[in-house]
Write a protein that holds these residues in place. Structure first.
Motif, PDB file in Angstrom:
ATOM      1  N   GLU A 203     -19.176 -21.085   3.512  1.00 40.36           N
ATOM      2  CA  GLU A 203     -17.873 -21.165   3.807  1.00 40.36           C
ATOM      3  C   GLU A 203     -17.556 -20.263   4.993  1.00 40.36           C
ATOM      4  OE1 GLU A 203     -15.706 -19.794   0.269  1.00 40.36           O
ATOM      5  OE2 GLU A 203     -16.395 -21.539  -0.845  1.00 40.36           O
ATOM      6  N   THR A 204     -16.615 -20.836   5.875  1.00 43.12           N
ATOM      7  CA  THR A 204     -16.634 -19.964   7.180  1.00 43.12           C
ATOM      8  C   THR A 204     -14.986 -20.049   7.232  1.00 43.12           C
ATOM      9  OG1 THR A 204     -17.017 -19.819   9.362  1.00 43.12           O
ATOM     10  CG2 THR A 204     -16.817 -21.950   8.549  1.00 43.12           C
ATOM     11  N   ASN A 205     -14.510 -19.321   8.426  1.00 47.21           N
ATOM     12  CA  ASN A 205     -13.036 -19.161   8.691  1.00 47.21           C
ATOM     13  C   ASN A 205     -12.092 -19.083   7.564  1.00 47.21           C
ATOM     14  OD1 ASN A 205     -13.912 -20.074  11.213  1.00 47.21           O
ATOM     15  ND2 ASN A 205     -13.243 -22.190  11.341  1.00 47.21           N
ATOM     16  N   GLU A 206     -12.613 -17.952   6.746  1.00 46.92           N
ATOM     17  CA  GLU A 206     -11.897 -17.300   5.709  1.00 46.92           C
ATOM     18  C   GLU A 206     -10.320 -16.787   6.348  1.00 46.92           C
ATOM     19  OE1 GLU A 206     -14.464 -14.868   3.665  1.00 46.92           O
ATOM     20  OE2 GLU A 206     -15.222 -16.747   2.223  1.00 46.92           O
ATOM     21  N   MET A 207      -9.221 -17.108   5.712  1.00 46.42           N
ATOM     22  CA  MET A 207      -7.936 -16.534   5.657  1.00 46.42           C
ATOM     23  C   MET A 207      -7.327 -16.560   4.638  1.00 46.42           C
ATOM     24  SD  MET A 207      -7.282 -18.942   9.309  1.00 46.42           S
ATOM     25  CE  MET A 207      -6.084 -17.952   9.794  1.00 46.42           C
ATOM     26  N   GLY A 208      -6.151 -15.704   4.630  1.00 43.80           N
ATOM     27  CA  GLY A 208      -5.560 -15.675   3.397  1.00 43.80           C
ATOM     28  C   GLY A 208      -4.197 -14.507   3.531  1.00 43.80           C
ATOM     29  N   LEU A 209      -3.715 -14.409   2.149  1.00 37.25           N
ATOM     30  CA  LEU A 209      -2.332 -13.893   2.095  1.00 37.25           C
ATOM     31  C   LEU A 209      -2.472 -12.193   1.889  1.00 37.25           C
ATOM     32  CD1 LEU A 209       0.069 -15.650  -0.221  1.00 37.25           C
ATOM     33  CD2 LEU A 209       0.434 -15.263   2.021  1.00 37.25           C
ATOM     34  N   GLY A 210      -1.739 -11.407   2.647  1.00 36.13           N
ATOM     35  CA  GLY A 210      -1.618 -10.056   2.423  1.00 36.13           C
ATOM     36  C   GLY A 210      -2.753  -9.482   3.199  1.00 36.13           C
ATOM     37  N   ARG A 211      -2.866  -8.094   3.685  1.00 37.12           N
ATOM     38  CA  ARG A 211      -3.828  -7.468   4.337  1.00 37.12           C
ATOM     39  C   ARG A 211      -4.028  -6.074   3.583  1.00 37.12           C
ATOM     40  NH1 ARG A 211      -3.887 -11.931   5.857  1.00 37.12           N
ATOM     41  NH2 ARG A 211      -3.734 -12.738   7.898  1.00 37.12           N
ATOM     42  N   VAL A 212      -5.125  -5.535   3.768  1.00 35.50           N
ATOM     43  CA  VAL A 212      -5.452  -4.225   3.097  1.00 35.50           C
ATOM     44  C   VAL A 212      -6.036  -3.497   4.308  1.00 35.50           C
ATOM     45  CG1 VAL A 212      -6.834  -2.845   1.449  1.00 35.50           C
ATOM     46  CG2 VAL A 212      -5.887  -5.186   0.928  1.00 35.50           C
ATOM     47  N   GLY A 213      -5.629  -2.124   4.505  1.00 34.30           N
ATOM     48  CA  GLY A 213      -6.284  -1.390   5.755  1.00 34.30           C
ATOM     49  C   GLY A 213      -6.172   0.136   5.243  1.00 34.30           C
ATOM     50  N   LYS A 214      -6.525   1.177   6.048  1.00 37.17           N
ATOM     51  CA  LYS A 214      -6.444   2.530   5.971  1.00 37.17           C
ATOM     52  C   LYS A 214      -5.493   3.072   6.728  1.00 37.17           C
ATOM     53  CE  LYS A 214     -10.675   3.387   3.403  1.00 37.17           C
ATOM     54  NZ  LYS A 214     -11.968   4.209   3.257  1.00 37.17           N
ATOM     55  N   LEU A 215      -4.764   4.081   6.356  1.00 38.48           N
ATOM     56  CA  LEU A 215      -4.012   5.032   7.544  1.00 38.48           C
ATOM     57  C   LEU A 215      -4.943   5.888   8.397  1.00 38.48           C
ATOM     58  CD1 LEU A 215      -1.473   6.234   4.824  1.00 38.48           C
ATOM     59  CD2 LEU A 215      -1.281   4.659   6.614  1.00 38.48           C
ATOM     60  N   LYS A 216      -4.444   6.312   9.196  1.00 39.99           N
ATOM     61  CA  LYS A 216      -5.378   7.232  10.305  1.00 39.99           C
ATOM     62  C   LYS A 216      -5.675   8.407   9.699  1.00 39.99           C
ATOM     63  CE  LYS A 216      -3.710   5.286  14.594  1.00 39.99           C
ATOM     64  NZ  LYS A 216      -2.764   5.427  16.042  1.00 39.99           N
ATOM     65  N   GLU A 217      -4.506   8.812   8.978  1.00 42.70           N
ATOM     66  CA  GLU A 217      -4.755  10.260   8.121  1.00 42.70           C
ATOM     67  C   GLU A 217      -4.052  10.175   6.782  1.00 42.70           C
ATOM     68  OE1 GLU A 217      -6.576  12.878   8.873  1.00 42.70           O
ATOM     69  OE2 GLU A 217      -6.795  12.184  11.232  1.00 42.70           O
ATOM     70  N   PRO A 218      -4.682  10.624   5.810  1.00 39.07           N
ATOM     71  CA  PRO A 218      -3.875  10.279   4.571  1.00 39.07           C
ATOM     72  C   PRO A 218      -2.796  11.192   4.499  1.00 39.07           C
ATOM     73  CG  PRO A 218      -6.334  11.099   4.237  1.00 39.07           C
ATOM     74  CD  PRO A 218      -6.019  11.187   5.465  1.00 39.07           C
ATOM     75  N   MET A 219      -1.757  10.844   3.696  1.00 44.47           N
ATOM     76  CA  MET A 219      -0.399  11.433   3.557  1.00 44.47           C
ATOM     77  C   MET A 219       0.117  11.192   2.111  1.00 44.47           C
ATOM     78  SD  MET A 219       2.358   8.750   5.505  1.00 44.47           S
ATOM     79  CE  MET A 219       0.933   8.695   7.089  1.00 44.47           C
ATOM     80  N   SER A 220       1.081  11.878   1.871  1.00 43.75           N
ATOM     81  CA  SER A 220       1.454  11.880   0.436  1.00 43.75           C
ATOM     82  C   SER A 220       2.359  10.637   0.299  1.00 43.75           C
ATOM     83  CB  SER A 220       2.539  12.902   0.060  1.00 43.75           C
ATOM     84  OG  SER A 220       3.815  13.114   0.954  1.00 43.75           O
ATOM     85  N   LEU A 221       2.548  10.122  -1.046  1.00 42.91           N
ATOM     86  CA  LEU A 221       3.277   8.949  -1.160  1.00 42.91           C
ATOM     87  C   LEU A 221       4.685   9.057  -0.652  1.00 42.91           C
ATOM     88  CD1 LEU A 221       3.667   6.084  -2.354  1.00 42.91           C
ATOM     89  CD2 LEU A 221       4.094   7.263  -4.621  1.00 42.91           C
ATOM     90  N   GLU A 222       5.374  10.379  -0.905  1.00 46.73           N
ATOM     91  CA  GLU A 222       6.799  10.517  -0.139  1.00 46.73           C
ATOM     92  C   GLU A 222       6.805  10.421   1.375  1.00 46.73           C
ATOM     93  OE1 GLU A 222      10.369  13.957  -0.374  1.00 46.73           O
ATOM     94  OE2 GLU A 222       8.221  14.318  -1.376  1.00 46.73           O
ATOM     95  N   SER A 223       5.544  10.926   1.847  1.00 50.81           N
ATOM     96  CA  SER A 223       5.725  11.020   3.331  1.00 50.81           C
ATOM     97  C   SER A 223       5.365   9.325   3.604  1.00 50.81           C
ATOM     98  CB  SER A 223       4.487  11.745   3.891  1.00 50.81           C
ATOM     99  OG  SER A 223       4.907  13.213   3.683  1.00 50.81           O
ATOM    100  N   PHE A 224       4.664   8.754   3.193  1.00 56.77           N
ATOM    101  CA  PHE A 224       4.370   7.503   3.134  1.00 56.77           C
ATOM    102  C   PHE A 224       5.641   6.563   3.359  1.00 56.77           C
ATOM    103  CE2 PHE A 224       2.804   3.118   2.012  1.00 56.77           C
ATOM    104  CZ  PHE A 224       2.257   2.695   3.322  1.00 56.77           C
TER     105      PHE A 224
END
Length: 373
Positions: free
Chosen positions: A239-260
């Motif tokens: 299988e190739t050219n996989e695509m889909g819904l939604g994205r997952v990634g990381k913040l440059k620096e962690p932060m509290s849920l309140e700050s996020f």
């Protein structure tokens, strides 16, 4: 620059966000109202199509609207012009304004709604949350006289065969001998009717995506010297050219849920958000789905996300998220408005490359139905 018609504009749009990417049953995408068979000089890009947006299109002289949310979501049993929806359709038709909708295909497309949201949230190392589309690889193995092998290889490469990652013109060859006898009625390129013929041939193997199969076969047949080329065609378990819904990634620096949560409000331009989880929790990995993401809470959890950013979270779904330890920030459905600027800029670039004279106007109408107090 040349004048454009609606078909040319939508062909360019679908080269980026094709209908085949749609991942909702009976998603009413495509041309919803009017015709594309006309000259188009201005296109209004909007999240929704309502009465105010229609007036905006009329005022700004637009002949076409590209919207994310389809204006006709369910099949019509009638078209009465004494209803709010019917009046809207009548206004658009009387003013010769066509409406084209790109819904879940635009959610999935590279650079579409979910990529735009991930970019707005400043996420890094972005991956797909839920795979919804892929293409199968195919392999063509064909047999060509030695003197014509290079011509056929070039034709296949021009058709897109042999493109693998950052490489093109990839192929594999082996040499051997081909045997055949031309029967009455044939017009052999080599040999005579009724005589066994042996000739030095090259076996060429190339891979390509299933979507260009017809293009590749046509190129091969046009370049091949034989009246009846011999070839094998396989579907590979790759299988190739996989695509889909939604994205997952990381913040440059962690932060509290309140700050996020404050980060989400600022970056997505919303006055408030709903939050599920302990606001002191440290957030690093983020999953995001534009619009209604209720059905993806478990997918977000499996992705390893610390928080899931999505809209329209229901009460019981929020409880389920809490029970599995998934934090949620719900900024509402309307954050998909990021597509207005994103689509306008992408289409402006595509039309400029195609030397089409079209102006893409970003809608200034706020179609958010909620007022936050």
């Amino acid at each position: 620059m040349k004048k454009a018609n609606g078909h040319e504009i939508i062909q360019l749009f679908e080269s980026w966000s094709p209908k085949k990417l749609a991942c909702m049953d009976n998603d009413p995408i495509g041309l919803a109202i009017g015709t594309l068979n006309k000259e188009v000089t201005k296109v209004l890009v909007t999240l929704d199509v309502n009465d105010k947006v229609a007036d905006e299109a009329i005022e700004k002289g637009c002949q076409l609207i590209i919207a994310h949310h389809p204006p006709i979501f369910r099949k019509l049993s009638n078209l009465r012009t004494d209803t709010p929806a019917g009046k809207l359709y009548e206004k658009l038709i009387k003013n010769d304004i066509a409406v084209y909708a790109a819904h879940t295909n635009l959610d999935v497309a590279d650079g579409g709604v979910n990529d735009l949201l991930a970019e707005a949230l400043q996420l890094e190392n972005i991956e797909i949350l839920e795979k919804t589309y892929h293409e199968n690889l195919m392999k063509l193995a064909l047999f060509v006289p030695d003197d014509y092998a290079e011509k056929v290889r070039v034709a296949l490469a021009k058709a897109g065969a042999g493109s693998i990652g950052n490489y093109d013109s990839c192929s594999f060859s082996t040499n051997g001998q081909g045997r055949f006898r031309a029967l009455a009625g044939a017009n052999p390129f080599i040999g005579d009717i009724g005589e066994m013929e042996t000739t030095d041939e090259e076996k060429i193997e190339v891979v390509f995506t299933e979507s260009i199969k017809n293009k590749v076969l046509k190129a091969m047949l046009n370049a091949h010297p034989y009246e009846e080329p011999a070839y094998d065609l396989y579907t590979l378990a790759v299988e190739t050219n996989e695509m889909g819904l939604g994205r997952v990634g990381k913040l440059k620096e962690p932060m509290s849920l309140e700050s996020f949560a404050e980060h989400v409000k600022s970056r997505l331009d919303v006055p408030r958000v709903r939050v599920v989880g302990d606001t002191s929790t440290l957030i690093s990995k983020v999953a995001v789905v534009g619009g209604d993401g209720n059905k993806y809470i478990h997918t977000a959890k499996r992705s390893g996300a610390d928080v899931f950013v999505t809209g329209d979270i229901g009460f019981h779904m929020a409880q389920d998220a809490e029970s599995i330890g998934l934090n949620i920030v719900d900024p509402g459905h309307h954050v998909e408005k990021v597509m207005i600027k994103g689509v306008a800029e992408k289409m402006d670039s595509l039309c400029s490359q195609a030397k089409l004279s079209v102006e893409f106007v970003q809608s200034e109408i706020d179609t958010e139905p909620f007022t936050f107090i």
